[in-house]
Write a protein that holds these residues in place. Structure first.
Motif, PDB file in Angstrom:
ATOM      1  N   TYR A 180     -15.977  -2.272   5.483  1.00 12.42           N
ATOM      2  CA  TYR A 180     -14.785  -1.349   6.121  1.00 12.42           C
ATOM      3  C   TYR A 180     -15.296  -0.204   6.721  1.00 12.42           C
ATOM      4  O   TYR A 180     -14.694   0.474   7.327  1.00 12.42           O
ATOM      5  N   GLY A 191      -8.549   0.594   2.045  1.00 16.15           N
ATOM      6  CA  GLY A 191      -9.716   1.483   2.423  1.00 16.15           C
ATOM      7  C   GLY A 191      -9.721   2.655   1.390  1.00 16.15           C
ATOM      8  O   GLY A 191      -8.828   2.641   0.430  1.00 16.15           O
ATOM      9  N   GLU A 221      -2.138   2.506   8.702  1.00 12.85           N
ATOM     10  CA  GLU A 221      -3.231   3.057   8.885  1.00 12.85           C
ATOM     11  C   GLU A 221      -4.456   1.785   8.556  1.00 12.85           C
ATOM     12  O   GLU A 221      -5.351   1.624   9.074  1.00 12.85           O
ATOM     13  N   TYR A 222      -3.936   1.124   7.514  1.00 14.67           N
ATOM     14  CA  TYR A 222      -4.802  -0.134   7.056  1.00 14.67           C
ATOM     15  C   TYR A 222      -5.095  -1.020   8.232  1.00 14.67           C
ATOM     16  O   TYR A 222      -5.893  -1.691   8.436  1.00 14.67           O
ATOM     17  N   GLU A 250     -10.075  -2.782  13.999  1.00 11.56           N
ATOM     18  CA  GLU A 250     -11.176  -2.399  14.862  1.00 11.56           C
ATOM     19  C   GLU A 250     -12.289  -3.592  14.968  1.00 11.56           C
ATOM     20  O   GLU A 250     -12.078  -4.715  14.223  1.00 11.56           O
ATOM     21  N   ARG A 269      -7.401   0.298  10.908  1.00 12.40           N
ATOM     22  CA  ARG A 269      -8.396   0.187  10.717  1.00 12.40           C
ATOM     23  C   ARG A 269      -9.358  -1.392  10.824  1.00 12.40           C
ATOM     24  O   ARG A 269     -10.442  -1.555  11.233  1.00 12.40           O
ATOM     25  N   ASP A 289     -15.330   3.919   1.835  1.00 13.16           N
ATOM     26  CA  ASP A 289     -14.939   2.771   2.631  1.00 13.16           C
ATOM     27  C   ASP A 289     -16.040   1.878   2.212  1.00 13.16           C
ATOM     28  O   ASP A 289     -17.244   2.106   2.409  1.00 13.16           O
TER      29      ASP A 289
END
Length: 276
Positions: free
Chosen positions: A62, A36, A184-185, A191, A188, A58
């Motif tokens: 993304y 991202g 974090e990746y 989702e 994300r 992003d």
């Protein structure tokens, strides 16, 4: 200070990070899979501190605000269109473009098709698409390295990558990226719809689709421990740049250059931009 931005375009609203004065020389940075905009945290901050206006979005799929459900909407023309739409919204008639992994593929196409919009190109890891296509056809090593592109088009790839807290997704980073960034990746891409959107880049596009030589000043950065792209395509890339060209080979670094070697990446980028 790094800012969080929302950039409206005809395709939807892109989330982004940015730094630097609004009237600074504009630099747009494109991430790849499965990351991202935050993979460029260090570069955005460094560029901003040096007076550039650096923005990293992003990309399509993304950003939740630009997440089409149809794979065909992730073709290279749509991705290049997003680059230009973001630049237009930022009121950047001409800008420097930087890309890593899939972001570099998009950047190569943008530079080839719209040289009038770019001051310079920096491509990280991913070679020129025509060089890659030739290597896949003629080099057994690159052909083997690229098999994942076909495998990831399968419909069960999302579940396989996200099972067990994204175990397979985490392994892609080869323990070369900080655990907090990997968390974090994975978060994300966990989702709803995000992993499918990211994989639709592979389902819609084809590596090495036709693209002309690049005429804008170009720096290509390739690392010797890259498990995705071998030396054949890396060394052939110079034959696909007709403008000023600099090839930077980085020793003992994996595919994840912006994260793994962030300070080196930033210094190379600043040096490249400073002479353009």
């Amino acid at each position: 200070m790094v800012e969080h931005l929302s950039i409206p375009t005809p395709a939807g609203i892109f989330d982004a990070i940015g730094a630097g004065p609004e009237d600074g020389r504009p630099v747009l940075l494109l991430h790849g899979f499965p990351q991202g905009a935050s993979c460029w945290d260090h570069q955005v901050e460094v560029l901003g501190a040096q007076g550039y206006r650096a923005v990293a979005p992003d990309q399509r799929g993304y950003s939740p605000g630009v997440r089409p459900t149809v794979a065909a909407q992730y073709g290279i023309s749509e991705l290049v269109g997003d680059v230009l739409a973001v630049a237009d919204e930022l009121a950047w008639p001409v800008f420097d473009l930087v890309g890593h992994d899939w972001g570099a593929a998009v950047a190569w196409h943008t530079a080839a098709d719209h040289p009038d919009r770019l001051r310079s190109l920096t491509a990280v890891s991913t070679p020129h698409p025509a060089a890659l296509a030739a290597a896949i056809r003629t080099d057994e090593d690159q052909h083997a390295r690229s098999q994942y592109m076909t495998e990831w088009r399968n419909s069960n790839t999302e579940q396989r990558m996200l099972d067990n807290d994204g175990e397979a997704l985490r392994r892609l980073f080869e323990w070369k990226v900080s655990p907090s960034k990997v968390d974090e990746y994975v978060r994300r891409l966990s989702e709803p719809g995000a992993m499918t959107a990211a994989l639709n880049w592979y389902r819609a596009g084809r590596a090495g689709s036709r693209v002309d030589k690049v005429s804008v000043p170009t720096m290509y950065i390739w690392s010797t421990e890259d498990t995705v792209f071998g030396s054949t395509a890396a060394f052939d890339t110079e034959n696909w740049v007709s403008g000023p060209y600099h090839f930077q080979m980085v020793e003992d670094v994996s595919h994840w250059i912006p994260d793994e070697a962030s300070e080196l990446m930033s210094s190379l980028l600043v040096a490249h931009l400073s002479v353009r």
